[in-house]
Scaffold this active site. Structure first.
Site: not given
Lengths: 590, 590
Positions: A441-443
């Site tokens: 997550y978050e890239g």
């Protein structure tokens, strides 16, 4: 159970990541080391004594959805209340809205401790802090006045609504709609998935930040706007009003972080019989929503990096304790009666030292990133620019290397526990489960690597990275000057690793300058690891130069056992792309 | 969902692991390739169509214990019945007791497919096969007559009872007791933990093989005997009699393989009000129980290695399918409209090819190990000795490298799925959970590495390993002779990797010969990986030389991207021990 390693954390902050020189230079005004130590000590106490004991019940019970309401695990709501009462939510928050505006370095150190104690707990407030940052930078004064103080105190929590089923890494595919209502507000319609803490019982209100498209907005990422959509509307007096048309239609059944509700959020579907359309307010300018998001993305990525550090630290502590307790077999250096604690076996030692070195490297990179953010904030002109570049450069390393390390270290931790590691009650497996989300997550870490190669190597006209490498080279020289025999071959091996970094960097910069972006992207992931390992070697050495014998020994272990990986990584970057492309043809089945 | 890769498996068996030459030389009598293909085809069909569809319910429901009885997941009992009716349990079993006595190579290939389809299902019969082998080699004719036919057919299942709470890797600490009853039987007392399939509802009877100590037995491993303890006593007519005094007091709540009941077994506690003492029969000689266990341990370790291959293959298939289906972003080589399937992104390609190469290497090593066992069985004199040495050498590689690969590949598989990978319903996370036990049980991978260095490098007076390396070098020469440009730099890189193996091997052999065992053990784990990667490079090349373009391209990808790790591994072996020992001092907390 986890005990916050306050002394280790303080040491790395001060002597590796630059906190002490910054304090001495007055970068943080009259903030002194005493206060820093007191804050770390108290955060460590809270994490150890209050958060960690509730980890297991959180993992076992999880967040529970019923009738669009989410109940958090037993004891968690009260834990959150005590946590915000301690002022922890506003640690780095803006002073004008009640925050303490302490340095990012302290913020990430505290964040590490919350996440080590219970990642599912540490995660929630990270989203609130992201919302605070986005609103503080981009929202109108009215919105700020209404929402910021309560988000900074933690009385309300915030969320980030980006992902939709067809739009994950690629937000250009986003479909949620926002229609102007004519009164300055908007009506939001759409479905968002994977919304962390989208619904819960910690707070009376939840402030959703939502990406959506205005009518006739351009296609792609240039047609996305950012909206604030509260769960309950807020009156001018700050009192909660009507329920807004947004609700949680489902929470995910996940591998780990069970206590963190991962929600599907439905906007504008006429929840509870209301007229369809969630009421929202524009944040920043129309069609500039993605830019608003990007301003906070660096901090969010660093925060996720801290989760990698955090889980690695917790897994290491657990494995070390077990290895000192569990007895099996004989060991040459154990002369007492009976079986030896398995910490005396060389293979277990290799595993433990690998865990420790990787964890400390991830921590150092992440703290250095926070330091750069703090310096950029305090500085002006060229210096501010330099430090912002540094933060931008280190962010993908902090995110990706730390979270890969979280997974690797947690996996070794299970292994050290033998059969017990596979039993859920032991707790080692839970770290292995929790850790697995952070590289995603978050890239995703693949996206981080692309960001590093495509957007960070060109910083400063391509010069910034070389300045950074030179700083790392200076550490190798310092080792040599120190004449400390405990470093073994660390200086030479660090020089060699940095030569690998230079060669790979030049190769990638030539590629990106010369139409070879495909070749560069093929090498992005190995390059990110290459830079991280070499930087990590320098950071361990810095710790050794400022510290005691065990830090020197850890640096030497890393240099003589793990740093050698850089040569293969460099070869992969400069010579791996053609064979990758050739073999990849067989992968396309459609 | 998993589809058995029958063509790939058959190719690797025949062209990489030596099945075709063995068939042509008549090693397996009149067994022909037609029958081999038919068996593989039918096993693949059963795994794909019958086993795989029951995987998810097995993972979700798990095995359930109530009142000392274990209920298997819905549909599993019937699946097992169909499976034994298909004759699969006795595939490699002895002919005189109803087995088909087919080569081990076929046995492991089938085992791979059962485990890919559902590892918790494939695991159970592995224990039965171990019991068959131990009884066939060591039991009295009476015991054989009473038990073997039913164990070979699968009408009854077998278990292996070694571990006790204080005795895991170190069986010297074993405490379970056996008292002679004076009538040729024994009474067994003690607690065993982590007993796979110790209790279940697949079969009417369960045949436990149990390690225990006779009165006045010597301390340590030389005082351990092996006993057969049936759940139900068996009359001379083969009919089931009274319930024996053994029961399952608990099953573990595990990270993965939920459908495999991991039991705590209590012997001799007066279960059901009987006179305390589980009735047992000695297998083999008194105090030689560990030797009996060791004869079957090689096969059990290879079987666990197949689980690593199996999970890796299943995880790869799932990730490949997802990468071809999921669309995000643009890609240079994707010119159609809309977003590109993510399989077109270089980073995803790197991940998929890494999964594929590592899986194929693990499979090749494991099949070669099975081939050596078959050759040893068929040969006589020096040749039998040579092939047994080869099997002994390859066993720790097959076990440890394959199971490490299972974990690594399953983890990459989760990553390729992005956020969906962390959602349990997707199924990628289940492989990540299941895979984690295989590096632990049947001798941890650390133990495998010690076995390799301490017991396998000395084989043939230290010459066997060098003969093996020479065979691998010949493959590099073959690549060169082939003049196939698709191999790129594979030949040179393989030579370089093999030079690393030679250097590390000589170093370790010098250590073990010269009182440097501690130094050797410190390098054991990196050495095992070093040999596995170099051997793997040669096996991929062998496949390329016999196969089509994609196999050549995969070999080149591996050589030019992954094989370079050997240099760092070699450095770790020959130069890492001192720094490890120095840093390890800080780990001992007691």
């Amino acid at each position: 159970m986890y005990r916050a390693p306050v002394a280790d954390i303080a040491f790395t902050l001060k002597h590796v990541a630059g906190l002490r020189p910054a304090l001495e230079a007055g970068v943080f005004g009259d903030l002194g080391e005493d206060l820093v130590d007191a804050v770390l000590e108290e955060a460590g106490r809270f994490a150890t004594e209050e958060v960690a004991p509730l980890y297991q019940i959180g993992d076992e019970t999880g967040a529970v959805l019923k009738d669009a309401a989410v109940t958090m695990p037993p004891g968690w709501k009260d834990l959150y209340r005590r946590w915000i009462e301690g002022g922890w939510n506003g640690l780095s928050g803006p002073e004008e809205f009640g925050g303490q505006a302490l340095p990012n370095m302290l913020g990430v150190a505290a964040l590490e401790m919350w996440n080590s104690a219970a990642m599912a707990f540490g995660l929630g407030p990270t989203l609130t802090m992201g919302a605070v940052e986005a609103l503080h930078k981009h929202a109108s004064d009215d919105l700020k006045a209404k929402y910021l103080a309560k988000l900074v105190s933690g009385e309300w929590m915030g969320t980030m609504n980006l992902t939709e089923p067809q739009a994950g890494s690629d937000l250009a595919a986003l479909r949620s709609r926002a229609e102007p209502a004519g009164d300055g507000t908007y009506r939001i319609f759409g479905q968002k998935i994977f919304i962390t803490y989208g619904e819960h019982d910690f707070t009376d209100n939840i402030v959703h930040l939502v990406l959506a498209r205005l009518p006739d907005a351009p296609a792609g990422t240039r047609g996305i706007s950012l909206f604030l959509v509260p769960k309950f509307l807020v009156g001018d007096d700050g009192a909660l009003g009507a329920r807004n048309d947004v609700f949680c239609s489902g929470i995910e059944h996940k591998l780990g972080i069970h206590a963190s509700p991962t929600c599907t959020m439905i906007y504008g579907d006429g929840f509870g019989g209301t007229k369809p359309g969630a009421i929202g307010w524009l944040v920043g300018q129309e069609n500039k929503g993605l830019a608003c998001m990007f301003t906070m993305m660096n901090n969010a990525r660093l925060a996720v990096g801290m989760q990698g550090v955090a889980v690695a630290e917790a897994a290491y502590q657990k494995a070390l304790a077990y290895a000192n307790e569990r007895r099996q077999g004989k060991a040459a250096d154990y002369t007492c009666e009976g079986m030896a604690p398995i910490v005396h076996h060389a293979d277990v030692q290799r595993n433990l030292l690998t865990m420790k070195a990787l964890t400390e490297i991830a921590r150092s990179i992440s703290y250095c990133c926070a330091h750069a953010l703090d310096m950029a904030h305090a500085a002006e002109g060229d210096a501010a620019c330099h430090w912002q570049d540094r933060a931008n450069l280190l962010t993908p390393l902090a995110k990706a290397f730390s979270t890969d390390t979280g997974v690797d270290v947690a996996s070794i931790g299970v292994q050290i526990h033998g059969g017990m590691g596979f039993i859920e009650e032991t707790g080692a497996a839970a770290y292995y489960r929790d850790a697995r989300i952070a590289p995603i997550y978050e890239g995703t870490n693949g996206i981080q690597a692309i960001d590093l190669v495509a957007r960070k190597l060109p910083l400063g006209g391509g010069a910034h990275i070389h300045g950074y490498i030179d700083e790392l080279k200076a550490v190798a020289a310092e080792i040599r000057t120190s004449n400390l025999p405990g470093f073994g071959r660390s200086a030479d091996l660090l020089d060699r690793a940095l030569a690998d970094v230079v060669e790979a960097t030049r190769f990638l910069q030539a590629c990106t300058a010369d139409g070879g972006m495909e070749t560069a992207l093929a090498g992005a992931t190995p390059y990110l690891r290459l830079v991280s390992l070499a930087a990590g070697g320098a950071y361990l050495a810095r710790g050794g130069l400022a510290g005691a014998e065990p830090r020197i020994a850890l640096c030497r272990f890393f240099a003589e056992n793990l740093l050698g990986e850089t040569a293969a990584l460099k070869d992969r970057v400069v010579g791996g792309a053609d064979s990758l492309a050739a073999a990849a043809r067989a992968l396309v089945t459609a």
